[in-house]
Design a protein around this motif. Structure first.
Motif, mmCIF file in Angstrom:
data_model
loop_
_atom_site.group_PDB
_atom_site.id
_atom_site.type_symbol
_atom_site.label_atom_id
_atom_site.label_comp_id
_atom_site.label_asym_id
_atom_site.label_seq_id
_atom_site.Cartn_x
_atom_site.Cartn_y
_atom_site.Cartn_z
ATOM 1 N N TYR A 92 0.819 -1.207 0.000
ATOM 2 C CA TYR A 92 0.000 0.000 0.000
ATOM 3 C C TYR A 92 0.854 1.259 0.000
ATOM 4 N N TYR B 82 -11.566 7.133 4.697
ATOM 5 C CA TYR B 82 -11.806 6.928 3.262
ATOM 6 C C TYR B 82 -10.546 6.413 2.570
ATOM 7 N N LEU B 83 -9.415 7.037 2.830
ATOM 8 C CA LEU B 83 -8.179 6.637 2.154
ATOM 9 C C LEU B 83 -7.815 5.197 2.493
ATOM 10 N N ARG C 87 -9.674 2.801 0.451
ATOM 11 C CA ARG C 87 -9.240 2.760 -0.943
ATOM 12 C C ARG C 87 -7.821 2.212 -1.085
ATOM 13 N N MET D 56 -4.908 2.546 1.086
ATOM 14 C CA MET D 56 -3.743 3.314 1.544
ATOM 15 C C MET D 56 -3.619 3.162 3.049
ATOM 16 N N GLU E 63 -11.622 10.847 -4.439
ATOM 17 C CA GLU E 63 -11.251 10.162 -5.678
ATOM 18 C C GLU E 63 -10.100 10.867 -6.382
ATOM 19 N N ASN F 90 -7.022 9.564 -4.581
ATOM 20 C CA ASN F 90 -6.788 8.164 -4.911
ATOM 21 C C ASN F 90 -6.224 8.010 -6.327
ATOM 22 N N THR F 91 -6.811 8.712 -7.275
ATOM 23 C CA THR F 91 -6.352 8.631 -8.666
ATOM 24 C C THR F 91 -4.933 9.148 -8.816
ATOM 25 N N ASP G 202 -2.425 6.656 -7.063
ATOM 26 C CA ASP G 202 -2.328 5.442 -7.877
ATOM 27 C C ASP G 202 -1.494 5.669 -9.132
#
Length: 271
Positions: free
Chosen positions: A17, A42-43, A46, A48, A261, A264-265, A268
């Motif tokens: 992660y 939240y993270l 997803r 992390m 998001e 996250n994007t 990633d």
């Protein structure tokens, strides 16, 4: 560091992660890590490991340079705090900050300042920084670029009542007094001021990437701060993603539904 705490939010099973630290806002003068608890959850959901940490504020008798040092120490501690949740060696750490916390995260990302003497960890590798509604130009603040309610004058007077008469002399003077208390410097002290002003440090560590998020309805920290900082970082050789979230004010920039998001994007894609 002794006396400072962090909450570790992680996926339910160990894995490979990214690690991200989170630093709260509230004008460098008050606030605590619970401000970013929802975003940390939240993270983690997803994929992390989110390290939501503390730093001592102005009302805990700290100045800007020591706050940035404590944020840097959080980043140094993050691989150790995340170790039980990782199956591979710890990757470089992302620093996320909201509002004044974004300013501190930017300083920790762009400077090679020494870690505080009581920091029990050595500096690690930093991947980059994620800023949510940050004030990145101290010169703009000094010249009155934000409303007078940017800092909590009532809280400051409650703790430091001898400042009351000065803080009542007008918005611009109050802001300049606040910044002098915060930094121990002024624009006339060029070198000290520069080292605390992210906009003038944007050519350092060009290998580190940046995501800057602002709201188009932010009337506390104007979007121009993020836009100008993005331009300076790009000129300094950094990869920068600038996102202006529609129909979003300053407070909403901690809302996972608005910014989750995007973070996250970005992470990633950069990992």
């Amino acid at each position: 560091m002794p006396g400072l705490y962090a909450d570790v939010h992680a996926p339910t099973q160990p894995g490979d992660y990214p690690i991200i630290t989170l630093t709260f806002g509230r004008g460098w003068s008050i606030g605590d890590r619970t401000q970013l608890s929802e975003l940390s959850h939240y993270l983690a959901s997803r994929g992390m490991v989110a390290i939501n940490g503390e730093h001592r504020t102005l009302l805990r008798l700290r100045r800007l340079s020591s706050m940035a040092g404590e944020v840097a120490c959080l980043a140094a501690a993050a691989p150790h705090l995340a170790a039980d949740h990782l199956t591979l060696p710890a990757p470089p750490v992302w620093l996320l900050g909201y509002s004044s916390g974004a300013h501190l995260a930017a300083l920790a990302t762009l400077t090679d300042r020494s870690l505080p003497p009581r920091c029990p960890h050595a500096s690690g590798e930093i991947a980059g920084m994620i800023g949510l509604g940050g004030p990145y130009d101290l010169d703009d603040l000094w010249n009155g670029g934000v409303p007078d309610y940017f800092f909590d004058a009532e809280a400051l007077v409650g703790e430091l009542p001898n400042l009351a008469s000065l803080l009542e002399q007008g918005d611009l003077m109050a802001m300049q007094l606040f910044l002098y208390l915060l930094t121990g410097a002024s624009p006339d002290q060029a070198e000290e001021w520069r080292e605390l002003n992210p906009l003038t440090l944007a050519d350092r560590y060009p290998e580190r990437s940046f995501l800057l998020v602002t709201g188009d309805e932010d009337e506390l920290i104007f979007p121009l701060h993020s836009q100008r900082f993005a331009e300076a970082l790009q000129a300094g050789g950094h990869y920068v993603s600038l996102e202006v979230v529609p129909h979003t004010n300053h407070a909403a920039l901690t809302d996972p539904e608005r910014v989750g998001e995007l973070i996250n994007t970005f992470v990633d894609g950069a990992s």
